[in-house]
Design an enzyme around this catalytic site. Structure first.
Site, mmCIF file in Angstrom:
data_model
loop_
_atom_site.group_PDB
_atom_site.id
_atom_site.type_symbol
_atom_site.label_atom_id
_atom_site.label_comp_id
_atom_site.label_asym_id
_atom_site.label_seq_id
_atom_site.Cartn_x
_atom_site.Cartn_y
_atom_site.Cartn_z
ATOM 1 N N LYS A 63 27.794 -70.881 -33.956
ATOM 2 C CA LYS A 63 26.980 -71.092 -33.066
ATOM 3 C C LYS A 63 26.536 -69.801 -32.153
ATOM 4 O O LYS A 63 27.183 -68.917 -31.693
ATOM 5 C CB LYS A 63 27.741 -71.798 -31.757
ATOM 6 C CG LYS A 63 26.800 -72.232 -30.533
ATOM 7 C CD LYS A 63 27.460 -72.547 -29.249
ATOM 8 C CE LYS A 63 27.727 -71.381 -28.355
ATOM 9 N NZ LYS A 63 26.379 -70.788 -27.950
ATOM 10 N N GLU A 74 37.400 -61.299 -30.067
ATOM 11 C CA GLU A 74 37.094 -60.036 -29.680
ATOM 12 C C GLU A 74 36.388 -59.898 -28.234
ATOM 13 O O GLU A 74 35.210 -60.512 -27.972
ATOM 14 C CB GLU A 74 35.930 -59.463 -30.533
ATOM 15 C CG GLU A 74 35.976 -57.960 -30.710
ATOM 16 C CD GLU A 74 34.598 -57.368 -29.906
ATOM 17 O OE1 GLU A 74 35.085 -57.011 -28.623
ATOM 18 O OE2 GLU A 74 33.748 -57.178 -30.279
ATOM 19 N N CYS A 88 30.624 -54.259 -25.654
ATOM 20 C CA CYS A 88 32.145 -54.464 -25.485
ATOM 21 C C CYS A 88 32.915 -53.031 -25.450
ATOM 22 O O CYS A 88 33.882 -52.981 -24.744
ATOM 23 C CB CYS A 88 32.755 -55.455 -26.412
ATOM 24 S SG CYS A 88 32.385 -54.883 -28.011
ATOM 25 N N GLU A 104 34.733 -55.196 -16.443
ATOM 26 C CA GLU A 104 33.633 -55.022 -17.208
ATOM 27 C C GLU A 104 32.183 -55.175 -16.562
ATOM 28 O O GLU A 104 32.062 -56.460 -16.241
ATOM 29 C CB GLU A 104 33.797 -55.865 -18.429
ATOM 30 C CG GLU A 104 32.684 -55.438 -19.612
ATOM 31 C CD GLU A 104 32.998 -56.196 -21.049
ATOM 32 O OE1 GLU A 104 33.441 -57.306 -20.674
ATOM 33 O OE2 GLU A 104 32.905 -55.732 -21.856
HETATM 34 P P1 NAI Z 1 30.356 -65.583 -22.606
HETATM 35 O O1 NAI Z 1 31.838 -65.389 -22.988
HETATM 36 O O2 NAI Z 1 30.241 -67.042 -21.557
HETATM 37 O O3 NAI Z 1 29.567 -66.159 -24.133
HETATM 38 C C1 NAI Z 1 29.728 -65.795 -25.337
HETATM 39 C C2 NAI Z 1 29.617 -66.960 -26.326
HETATM 40 O O4 NAI Z 1 30.647 -67.949 -25.876
HETATM 41 C C3 NAI Z 1 28.154 -67.518 -26.135
HETATM 42 O O5 NAI Z 1 27.783 -68.004 -27.488
HETATM 43 C C4 NAI Z 1 28.602 -68.606 -25.213
HETATM 44 O O6 NAI Z 1 27.463 -69.834 -25.334
HETATM 45 C C5 NAI Z 1 29.995 -69.043 -25.586
HETATM 46 N N1 NAI Z 1 30.757 -69.910 -24.740
HETATM 47 C C6 NAI Z 1 30.772 -69.949 -23.522
HETATM 48 N N2 NAI Z 1 31.396 -70.643 -22.703
HETATM 49 C C7 NAI Z 1 32.144 -71.248 -24.016
HETATM 50 C C8 NAI Z 1 33.237 -72.429 -23.956
HETATM 51 N N3 NAI Z 1 33.376 -72.965 -22.914
HETATM 52 N N4 NAI Z 1 33.453 -72.629 -25.084
HETATM 53 C C9 NAI Z 1 32.970 -72.267 -26.239
HETATM 54 N N5 NAI Z 1 32.069 -71.139 -26.090
HETATM 55 C C10 NAI Z 1 31.491 -70.866 -25.101
HETATM 56 O O7 NAI Z 1 29.824 -64.604 -22.073
HETATM 57 P P2 NAI Z 1 28.471 -64.454 -21.315
HETATM 58 O O8 NAI Z 1 28.441 -65.372 -20.162
HETATM 59 O O9 NAI Z 1 27.048 -64.496 -22.135
HETATM 60 O O10 NAI Z 1 28.620 -62.872 -20.636
HETATM 61 C C11 NAI Z 1 29.353 -62.750 -19.384
HETATM 62 C C12 NAI Z 1 30.249 -61.545 -19.687
HETATM 63 O O11 NAI Z 1 30.933 -61.534 -20.824
HETATM 64 C C13 NAI Z 1 29.186 -60.159 -19.788
HETATM 65 O O12 NAI Z 1 28.682 -59.742 -18.465
HETATM 66 C C14 NAI Z 1 30.244 -59.340 -20.290
HETATM 67 O O13 NAI Z 1 30.991 -58.611 -19.325
HETATM 68 C C15 NAI Z 1 31.179 -60.108 -21.362
HETATM 69 N N6 NAI Z 1 30.654 -60.178 -22.756
HETATM 70 C C16 NAI Z 1 31.417 -59.469 -23.486
HETATM 71 C C17 NAI Z 1 30.898 -59.396 -24.852
HETATM 72 C C18 NAI Z 1 31.675 -58.576 -25.703
HETATM 73 O O14 NAI Z 1 31.057 -58.209 -26.903
HETATM 74 N N7 NAI Z 1 33.019 -58.403 -25.561
HETATM 75 C C19 NAI Z 1 29.535 -59.893 -25.435
HETATM 76 C C20 NAI Z 1 28.982 -60.814 -24.247
HETATM 77 C C21 NAI Z 1 29.424 -60.933 -22.999
#
Ligand code: NAI
Ligand code: MG
Length: 495
Positions: free
Chosen positions: A192, A268, A302, A399
């Site tokens: 996904k 991660e 990240c 973050e």
């Molecule tokens: P997120 O963790 O919500 O999204 C990442 C992925 O998880 C997306 O594909 C999303 O659709 C999926 N996801 C969201 N809720 C889920 C659930 N309940 N069950 C399974 N999958 C789910 O991150 P978001 O909201 O896009 O970004 C928020 C913050 O997260 C950013 O500001 C940043 O601080 C952090 N982040 C960190 C990343 C990294 O590389 N470590 C990458 C993206 C965001």
């Protein structure tokens, strides 16, 4: 060949036109069972690029069933490792020959400058698939000398159907980090992509089909986290889930895995990485590294070096130089070759970043440059630097995931090690010094999965990456990622 492509100067390209997109299940491009679609937007303008099929539980169920059939089919399970390697090399070659188009699609959907998407993201994607193609016929078990008259050996077998949930900051690269080791080890995949950036995942899946992966080995379900993402992490027939994103989402994924079938979990997650500059460092290199370490990819990394610790003696000089560099960033359209900083990925992320900037000001840090949104079209944030940041401020603990740097002073090594480690995170760190003993001592003392010495953001498919503490579980890339995608079987034969 790879080097030749890497050395080609980035061409100037226009934003591509993109048709509405379906999802890939069992080798067929289909609409969502519900018929629903969602918009993906260009964050430089806020305009809709196209509509994308919106997957949900019903689609995930079909994709998992297809991935299970493919896993059990002889076409995949009996394929020689060397043939799997050839397939992966063909896939890498196809990505390389379409790298300009894919970089343009990535730039359009994510907002990052095209030249960066081409030179950084796409090159690393191709190298990642080639690296793991090399592993496909080299997954060796061991012979184990046990007591008695037995022949005991281990085999590395694929885990099975793997669910993979990826973020929007490096969409094609995060897909490669997950598909490379999964395919090399013979798993089948339900991916996904992030709802903000589904386009390159779908385009790359088309190339995987063209390369000749059997139907069902790779399935891509675009959609949202609480629906499509949750259907993957809750699924009773998914053997493993790999997730990259926010820590709180990682906990939801892990809980879902625990409450369903105890599927294997690798995570991660985020970071608040200390980047430590001593006065004895090469200050030109350190300044450039500090700038790159935070502002690369609009600060959406990240491993961003978002706590910049600078030794007292050189603090003011360094801050001046960093502020100068921040002011000379050219914000704009991702297809303008002059652009060095694109928009944030969406309005929500922009507002979140602006909220952190407000909190820094409220808590008494000094905003030496930046601090505001730019214009009212697209989601641009000025490159921002805070000084006089205290360790307990929100901007020093959480973050931010945007172009916002926190600069802190320090006096000596023991102090900065203690402060560097005083965080829930442990993804990355860096130290800049010309003293080799100090460099190694600090590298060993920092509780982080990666420590860069006199460099920052050096990534290679062969070098493992992942987090200590709340920054994650498991290591991606390198030989270590194969751990995540293999089961170890012990076979004992009486002689
Ligand atoms: P997120 O963790 O919500 O999204 C990442 C992925 O998880 C997306 O594909 C999303 O659709 C999926 N996801 C969201 N809720 C889920 C659930 N309940 N069950 C399974 N999958 C789910 O991150 P978001 O909201 O896009 O970004 C928020 C913050 O997260 C950013 O500001 C940043 O601080 C952090 N982040 C960190 C990343 C990294 O590389 N470590 C990458 C993206 C965001
Ligand atoms: Mg979210």
């Amino acid at each position: 060949m790879a080097a030749a492509v890497a050395e080609k100067p980035a061409k100037s390209v226009r934003a591509p036109k993109v048709a509405d997109q379906k999802m890939l299940i069992d080798g067929k491009w289909v609409d969502a069972a519900s018929g629903k679609t969602f918009e993906t937007i260009n964050p430089a303008t806020g305009e809709v690029i196209c509509r994308v099929a919106e997957g949900d539980k019903a689609d995930v169920d079909k994709a998992v069933a297809a991935a299970r059939r493919a896993f059990e089919s002889s076409a995949w399970s009996r394929m020689n490792g060397s043939d799997r390697a050839r397939l992966m090399h063909r896939f890498a070659d196809l990505i390389e020959s379409h790298a300009d188009e894919l970089a343009a699609l990535e730039a359009l959907d994510n907002g990052k400058p095209f030249s960066i998407a081409r030179a950084a993201d796409l090159n690393l994607v191709v190298k990642c698939y080639r690296y793991y193609a090399g592993w496909a016929d080299k997954l060796c078990g061991k012979t184990v000398p046990i007591d008695g008259n037995y022949f005991c050996y281990t085999r590395l077998e694929p885990v099975g159907v793997v669910g993979q949930i990826i973020p929007w900051n490096f969409p094609a690269l995060m897909q490669a980090w997950k598909w490379g080791p999964a395919l090399a080890a013979g798993n089948t995949i339900v991916l996904k992509p992030a709802e903000q950036t589904p386009l390159t995942a779908l385009a790359i899946a088309k190339l995987a089909q063209e390369a000749g992966f059997p139907d069902g080995v790779i399935n891509v379900i675009p959609g949202f986290g609480p629906t499509a993402g949750a259907a993957i992490s809750n699924h009773m027939d998914v053997d493993k889930v790999a997730f990259t994103g926010e820590g709180s989402t990682g906990k939801i994924v892990m809980t879902a895995a625990a409450n369903s079938n105890l599927k294997r979990v690798s995570l991660e997650l985020g970071g608040k990485s200390p980047n430590i500059i001593f006065a004895d460092a090469d200050l030109d290199a350190a300044t450039a590294g500090a700038f790159l370490g935070l502002f690369f990819n609009q600060g959406q990394c990240c491993c961003a070096g978002s706590r910049l610790f600078v030794e007292d003696k050189v603090h003011d000089k360094l801050v001046d130089r960093l502020a100068g560099m921040a002011k000379s960033q050219k914000l704009g359209d991702q297809f303008d070759p002059a652009t060095t900083q694109g928009p944030q990925v969406d309005e929500g992320q922009m507002n979140r970043i602006l909220g952190y900037i407000d909190s820094g000001k409220t808590e008494g840090a000094d905003c030496v440059t930046g601090g505001k949104r730019v214009g009212d079209r697209g989601y641009f944030v000025e490159p921002t630097i805070f000084t006089n940041v205290q360790d307990n401020m929100k901007i020093a603990r959480e973050e931010i995931f945007g172009p916002v740097m926190q600069v802190m002073r320090f006096k000596d090594a023991d102090e900065v090690i203690a402060r560097g480690n005083r965080t829930e995170f442990g993804l990355a760190a860096a130290v800049w010094t010309s003293d080799i003993k100090k460099a190694h001592n600090i590298a060993h003392s920092l509780r982080a999965g990666t420590v860069w010495v006199n460099c920052y953001d050096v990534f290679d498919a062969a070098a493992p990456f992942g987090g200590y503490k709340t920054s994650g579980i498991g290591r991606e890339l390198g030989e270590y990622a194969l751990e995540l995608y293999t089961e170890k079987k012990t076979v004992t034969v009486a002689l």
